[in-house]
Scaffold this active site. Structure first.
Site, short mmCIF file in Angstrom:
data_model
loop_
_atom_site.label_atom_id
_atom_site.label_comp_id
_atom_site.label_asym_id
_atom_site.label_seq_id
_atom_site.Cartn_x
_atom_site.Cartn_y
_atom_site.Cartn_z
N HIS A 1 75.84 36.61 19.63
CA HIS A 1 75.48 36.70 18.33
C HIS A 1 76.40 37.49 17.37
CE1 HIS A 1 71.74 35.84 19.79
NE2 HIS A 1 70.94 35.48 18.53
N GLU B 1 68.86 23.28 14.62
CA GLU B 1 70.06 23.35 13.98
C GLU B 1 70.76 21.94 13.66
OE1 GLU B 1 69.32 25.59 16.15
OE2 GLU B 1 69.65 27.48 14.86
#
Lengths: 324, 338
Positions: free
Chosen positions: A129, A60
């Protein structure tokens, strides 16, 4: 008009901008060959080719750093961060680098880039999540933040984000990906910083965002049956923020409620509520009400997650209670 | 010294004009940073400053081979890299002094010197962050077919942070025109790098993990440094992808102005100061037939340049109060609401 799911609107939005401007590139994990883990980017690789639509490693920092560097050198890149929870592993890039570089260099560096991400709960993914992180982003000077709540807004706000000369975080409520709605044909371009009044009412202003929009609309329908006119405002853009629309509605109704799919402390609604309290306090007929999740990580099982996220029942109940 | 391949393949020798230019750049950078240090001690440079005294040959070697549209990314120890990329010295000095005529209008300071017009794309103060960003700039160069090369300087401590590894893998997989240059000055801030790193050569010994050639060079040898710069920049420009260079060097002072560097053995400091790249190159140039008066004139000219830049910087006013709220957004302002 055509009926589109929110996930189809995502790919149409990206395609619209890539078609228009050859400097628009799109990168992320599993976005190209696989078409995205939420199937939001299907068909883009075939249409725009492997250079402009590209899979990355699970890196990321590299993804977000690459779109920053790309934007510094002539591209208008789009990055996907698969789950907004993963902002935590590239937050240096977003909060320290992207957000601050223009100011620190006194305007030498422009960063026309977009980071889009799947956000929020309601799909039983558990605490890592399911977070709603829009408040993280709006807390950092130098980032613009939008949260489209329907397919048409997804296309229009996304287009505005890509065309904006500053970095924009596009927060997509993943609970809405399956939602269907009629979407106008042709190019759709909205603007940043404009809230929408989705339903007019004279008794209470309900200020909402993302997936909570639809729950608030359900609640408003039920409140109407009980004779309470709720005005529902979809904030849509946290930075820039359409405070005038919010204040005008609150002045009219005299009551102000937020519905937030995020933990209690420092949610976006806290900032909006403070603006209301500072600027139209004497137009209020009762206390400001914030409806949020409890201040906890979101649990996985439906039995508990549904308790945590504000439901239409809870909204109706809290609004009625606040009106005495 | 190392299992890594030492770079020695880079003959023929650099020509005389380039060597004199490298000498001039190193002298100017040295005198500039000494002046910064003096101004710091006088309380005129505020905050912090991280000097690269002793490490100048690395930035100078690359500066000598880069083209005007190439891009450089460096760290909070970035005065020298930014200066040698061509940023005006007075504007850099003014930035360190916090003046309106500073290169960033006083908003950046010592750790964020930037001159985009010269391809000095910024000094980054979070260790490792600029490596993925440099890769991204190289990605844009490749996609837009600009022919640019991106050079990214970083310290030895960076090799233990995640962004280093993410950026290297990414740059290799995407075959990007970027050169990553590790300035290994043996200490990550106050701690010997060797004592916190699994390998002896923190960058070079990691190269093979990214299918890169290990390149270890004496960063205090201006000729070797220039040759490695030439080779790695040429590789990137010709489409052969990234390189990872580890240049051994030493900072004469501490990590930052707050650090007297007492943790370093005196003999070690003395050994490295004896290998100062500036007198070394001077001696070599004289041995190769350059007249000492030519070098003396370069030294004197550099002193004048630094004096003039200091005077010009100090003549600048403090930033106007209104600039506090400018340049957050591309519209020039900082408004977040209507």
């Amino acid at each position: 008009m055509a009926e589109l799911t929110y996930r189809e609107a995502v790919s149409r939005a990206i395609a619209q901008e890539m078609e228009r401007d050859e400097t628009v590139y799109f990168i992320g994990e599993d976005v190209a060959a696989a078409g995205g883990v939420f199937k939001t980017t299907e068909g883009l690789l075939e249409r725009f080719g492997p250079r402009r639509v590209r899979d990355t490693p699970i890196s990321e920092q590299a993804i977000v750093g690459a779109v920053m560097g790309g934007a510094m050198n002539g591209l208008r890149p789009i990055a996907e961060i698969m789950f907004s929870d993963f902002f935590a592993v590239c937050w240096d890039m977003i909060a320290n680098q992207i957000a601050k570089t223009r100011y620190m260099t006194n305007g030498q560096v422009a960063l026309p880039l977009v980071i889009r991400t799947a956000n929020g709960g309601g799909v039983r993914f558990g605490a890592q999540h399911s977070q709603s992180v829009e408040a993280w982003a709006m807390a950092i000077p130098g980032l613009k933040v939008v949260v489209p709540s329907n397919p048409t807004d997804m296309i229009g706000l996304f287009a505005a984000a890509v065309r904006d000369p500053d970095p924009v975080i596009v927060v997509e409520p993943k609970a809405l990906y399956a939602m269907k709605a009629d979407v106008p044909d042709g190019e759709i371009v909205d603007r940043l910083g404009a809230a929408t009044v989705l339903r007019e009412g004279s008794d209470v202003t309900i200020c909402v965002l993302g997936s909570m929009v639809h729950r608030a609309m359900d609640a408003a329908e039920r409140l109407a049956a009980d004779g309470i006119g709720a005005e529902v405002i979809d904030v849509r853009s946290l930075v820039p923020l359409d405070t005038q629309a919010i204040l005008a509605s609150t002045t009219k109704t005299g009551r102000f409620v937020t519905v937030e799919e995020s933990p209690r402390l420092c949610g976006w609604g806290a900032e909006v509520a403070s603006i209301v309290a500072e600027e139209v306090f004497y137009d209020l007929d009762g206390p400001v009400v914030r409806i949020t999740t409890p201040h906890i990580p979101l649990p996985s099982t439906d039995a508990l997650e549904d308790l945590a996220i504000p439901s239409p029942d809870v909204i109706v109940e809290r609004v009625k209670a606040s009106m005495g | 010294m190392s299992k890594a391949v030492r770079s020695r393949s880079d003959k023929p020798r650099t020509d005389e004009a380039v060597r004199l230019e490298i000498y001039r750049m190193m002298v100017e950078a040295r005198l500039f940073e000494r002046r910064v240090h003096d101004l710091f001690l006088q309380g005129l440079v505020k905050g912090t400053s991280h000097l690269a005294l002793g490490q100048e040959a690395i930035a100078a070697g690359y500066a000598a081979v880069l083209q005007p549209n190439d891009l450089v990314y460096c760290t909070y120890r970035g005065h020298v890299h930014t200066l040698l990329r061509g940023a005006p010295m007075a504007a850099l000095m003014a930035e360190l002094l916090g003046r309106a005529n500073g290169i960033c209008g006083g908003k950046g300071g010592s750790m964020h010197l930037t001159d985009v017009s010269k391809g000095a794309m910024g000094s980054y103060a979070i260790v490792g962050a600029h490596m993925p960003i440099a890769a991204g700039a190289a990605w844009a160069a490749k996609e837009r077919e600009t022919g640019q090369v991106v050079v990214c300087f970083f310290g030895d401590g960076t090799t233990n942070i995640g962004a280093f590894h993410e950026a290297l893998n990414f740059a290799v997989v995407w075959e990007l025109p970027v050169v990553f240059v590790c300035e290994n000055n043996l200490y990550m801030e106050y701690t010997p790098i060797r004592s916190v790193t699994a390998v002896e050569n923190p960058a070079a010994d990691r190269a093979s993990a990214y299918a890169l050639e290990p390149i270890l060079v004496d960063g205090n040898d201006p000729d070797e440094m220039h040759a490695v710069a030439r080779r790695t920049v040429d590789l990137a420009r010709s489409g052969d992808g990234p390189s990872l260079v580890e240049a051994r060097t030493y900072r004469h002072g501490g990590h930052s102005r707050a650090d007297p560097a007492k943790y370093r053995p005196e003999e070690e400091v003395a050994e490295w100061v004896a290998r100062d790249p500036i007198p070394s190159l001077r001696e070599r140039l004289i041995a190769d037939g350059i007249d000492a008066t030519t070098l003396d004139e370069i030294d004197r000219a550099a002193e004048r340049v630094v004096d003039d830049a200091t005077a010009e910087a100090q003549a600048g006013p403090p930033p106007d109060r209104s600039t506090l709220l400018t340049e957050l957004w591309a519209d020039g302002g900082s408004e977040w609401r209507n």
